[in-house]
Write an enzyme that holds these catalytic residues in place. Structure first.
Site, PDB file in Angstrom:
ATOM      1  N   ASP A 313       0.868  -1.166   0.000  1.00  0.00           N
ATOM      2  CA  ASP A 313       0.000   0.000   0.000  1.00  0.00           C
ATOM      3  C   ASP A 313       0.915   1.229   0.000  1.00  0.00           C
ATOM      4  OD1 ASP A 313      -2.268   1.677   0.412  1.00  0.00           O
ATOM      5  OD2 ASP A 313      -1.778   1.711   2.547  1.00  0.00           O
ATOM      6  N   ASP A 509      -2.145  -1.300   5.952  1.00  0.00           N
ATOM      7  CA  ASP A 509      -2.450  -0.767   7.279  1.00  0.00           C
ATOM      8  C   ASP A 509      -3.419  -1.633   8.066  1.00  0.00           C
ATOM      9  OD1 ASP A 509      -5.021  -0.168   6.326  1.00  0.00           O
ATOM     10  OD2 ASP A 509      -4.397   1.804   5.666  1.00  0.00           O
ATOM     11  N   ASP A 513      -7.218  -1.773   4.108  1.00  0.00           N
ATOM     12  CA  ASP A 513      -6.625  -2.814   3.279  1.00  0.00           C
ATOM     13  C   ASP A 513      -6.995  -4.215   3.741  1.00  0.00           C
ATOM     14  OD1 ASP A 513      -5.282  -1.194   1.444  1.00  0.00           O
ATOM     15  OD2 ASP A 513      -3.643  -0.854   2.842  1.00  0.00           O
TER      16      ASP A 513
END
Length: 633
Positions: A313, A509, A513
């Site tokens: 991410d 996180d 996600d």
């Protein structure tokens, strides 16, 4: 050894104590010239143990698990049958001693895990108006309770600091050894240790739902899991057992000496197969916990060891995740109607109703400019997209470009430089402008990616909901081979599912996600303070907000599996060598039993090497500064 220590040893390992006692009786009888009585005593005791072990042997065979019980029971019976009563006693001691060594080794391997369990908060000091603090069980604390935390006490539940400031040791939670300074209004995590001054706090959760209890639950799950490599060791035991019986039979057949059958089986007990892998995996899990990495189950360690693709991410993972306002760009169409401050004020007022990290950054920017936030109505957050609200009689929309474009007219794409991102704002159905935020790459991102490549990761991928220009710049700066921009949660899941180079590790996180973390072979939740630690979607929870821990987790997995397999094969090869020597009559039964005990000890000591760092202990050079957990739209 003190009397208390002897008593403790007898209680913990009664079979070892009983075997030693039986051995002493045999020695006394032999010294008194009563060898027949000594032989009868040793044989009777050994057969009694063999009978007792037969129950677990049958149970294991019914479950399809061959190994130590079958070979050990057969070895005891055959040594008694051929008159090698001393060897039979040594086998019993080897059997019970091996299990005791395993317990001791597991105790050392899990000391970091046990340290967590032993520090579970039990008591809290609750304060009521006009009354002195009362001691209550931590389990009875409820959100909103005012608590007193005395010097050097463990914070019992998650909460908010009411005192002006305080210093706290969070090493058990994050692996960070230095005390952390907190100020009034900061979040306090259960399990952290107060410094030298008493502080007051307001409870934000119950003990069960607090950070520390969640970590303990993860640790208990990790300690009780049975990794695939351990089951693999069980499968090795089947051919090993058949091979041992075949060699023993061959030795008996060619020598015409039934004692040869016993001599081979004495050195054939596969303790290394059953002990090495569990000890190594517990040691690896413990080492990870000490570094602030909670690995939920042993199977994840093996997956980490084989990771070939790493997916990241962006916000809060590759970047610090605490964007700051770089500038306000008012659109050309609205330039004469709305000022920069008004656009920021409206955007911040709407963002009060968003849970996203960018919302807090926008609100902070408005407050730093001294802008008053307006009360909103009809507020609605569109997950991962943005928020709409009516603020000061104006309809405001804040969020991603596609979202704002879909419900406003006159949309203009903002020009952003590397390391920047744009938050788009619409007012009364028309595009108003963009807030340019800056969220640079983490200092240790490049070194972490380089370390992952050294560890065998062949492909890296960036998945983000941000615009293509931002994603391209961050990917290029970090040295990531591929990127996908403007991704919704469902898009991320589809992309990860379609990757060919597996296993896939996804680092995010753990909140927004969560779907893609669950879809990956190994989901890694970064900077897990607060809700992230409870994320059931992640397989690995990193307590410290440090990107390099993702690479360290892979290194620990590889180091642990390497040691587990090396220990298994070392034990097998040593045992096979001893069996072949015994077939030719070079190892008497008594000597063989003693040698097999040395093999067990060597295997366990080798497995405990998983507690130590591998060949490249340079992680301090990659460390980053904890910055707090974030999320991404």
């Amino acid at each position: 050894m003190t009397l208390a220590a002897v008593r403790t040893t007898v209680v913990r390992f009664p079979l070892v104590a009983a075997t030693v006692a039986a051995g002493l009786i045999v020695v006394v009888l032999v010294a008194a010239g009563q060898e027949p009585a000594a032989q009868w005593t040793a044989s009777a005791y050994a057969l009694l143990v063999a009978l007792f072990r037969s129950g677990s042997m049958v149970n294991s065979l019914l479950k399809g698990r061959w190994g130590i019980d079958l070979l050990a029971v057969t070895a005891i019976v055959t040594t008694v049958a051929v008159g090698e009563y001393v060897a039979s006693l040594i086998i019993v001691l080897m059997l019970s001693g091996g299990e005791a060594l395993e317990v001791i080794a597991q105790g050392r391997a899990t000391r970091e895990l046990r340290a967590l369990l032993e520090r579970v908060p039990q008591t809290a000091h609750r304060e009521l108006p006009g009354r002195p603090p009362e001691d209550v069980p931590a389990a009875e604390v409820r959100p909103g309770d005012i608590l007193l935390v005395k010097p050097s006490e463990v914070v019992p539940v998650d909460g908010v600091l009411l005192s002006d400031s305080g210093s706290f040791d969070e090493s058990t939670l994050t692996g960070e050894s230095l005390p952390v300074e907190h100020h009034q209004g900061d979040t306090l995590l259960s399990g952290s240790v107060n410094g030298e001054m008493a502080v007051h706090m307001e409870a934000a959760s119950t003990a069960k739902d607090s950070q520390y209890s969640q970590i303990v639950a993860l640790v208990q799950e990790a300690a009780s899991s049975r990794p695939p490599v351990v089951r693999l060791a069980d499968r090795y035991a089947i051919p090993f057992t058949l091979f041992a019986f075949a060699l023993a039979g061959a030795g008996w057949y060619f020598s015409q000496d039934p004692g040869r059958f016993a001599q081979v089986l004495v050195v054939a007990t596969p303790c290394p197969l059953l002990i090495a892998a569990p000890v190594a995996f517990l040691a690896g899990t413990s080492r990870a916990a000490h570094a602030g990495i909670i690995i939920k189950n042993g199977g994840t360690l093996e997956q980490l060891a084989r990771v070939r693709t790493a997916v990241f991410d962006k916000t809060g993972t590759l970047t610090h995740g605490r964007p700051t306002l770089h500038g306000v760009h008012v659109s050309r169409a609205a330039s004469g109607e709305i000022s920069e401050d008004r656009l920021l004020q409206l955007a911040a007022s709407a963002e009060q109703y968003s849970s996203h990290v960018l919302a807090s950054s926008v609100i902070d920017a408005a407050r730093r400019r001294g802008l008053e936030l307006l009360e909103g109505t009809n507020a609605f957050e569109h997950a991962t997209q943005g928020v709409t609200a009516t603020c000061g009689n104006q309809t405001v929309v804040v969020g991603k470009p596609g979202f704002v474009r879909s419900i406003t007219t006159g949309f203009e794409e903002a020009g952003i430089a590397g390391g920047q991102l744009a938050v788009y704002v619409g007012v009364d159905g028309r595009f108003g402008g963009a807030l340019i935020m800056s969220d640079p790459l983490r200092d240790n991102a490049l070194s972490t990616l380089a370390e992952l490549r050294r560890l065998g990761v062949r492909e890296t991928l960036l998945l983000t909901g941000d615009a293509r220009a931002t994603a391209e710049q961050i990917a290029a700066s970090a040295g990531i081979s591929r990127f996908e921009a403007s991704c919704l949660p469902g898009d991320k899941v589809s992309i990860v599912a379609g990757l060919r180079e597996r296993p896939v590790m996804m680092v995010g996180d753990g909140v927004n996600d969560a779907p893609v973390l669950a879809a990956a072979d190994v989901g890694v939740a970064m900077g897990a303070k607060g809700s992230t630690a409870a994320s059931e979607s992640a397989d690995v929870v990193i307590m410290l907000d440090d990107l390099s821990k993702a690479a360290l987790a892979v290194e620990i997995g590889q180091h642990t599996v390497r040691i587990a397999l090396a220990s298994i094969w070392t034990g097998i090869l040593l045992s096979v060598g001893l069996m072949i020597a015994a077939v030719f009559g070079y190892i008497p039964a008594v000597a063989g039993a003693l040698l097999q005990e040395l093999v067990d000890l060597a295997t366990i000591l080798n497995a405990l090497r998983a507690l130590r760092a591998g060949r490249h202990p340079h992680w301090a050079e990659m460390g980053g500064t904890p910055m707090g957990v974030t999320a991404t739209r």
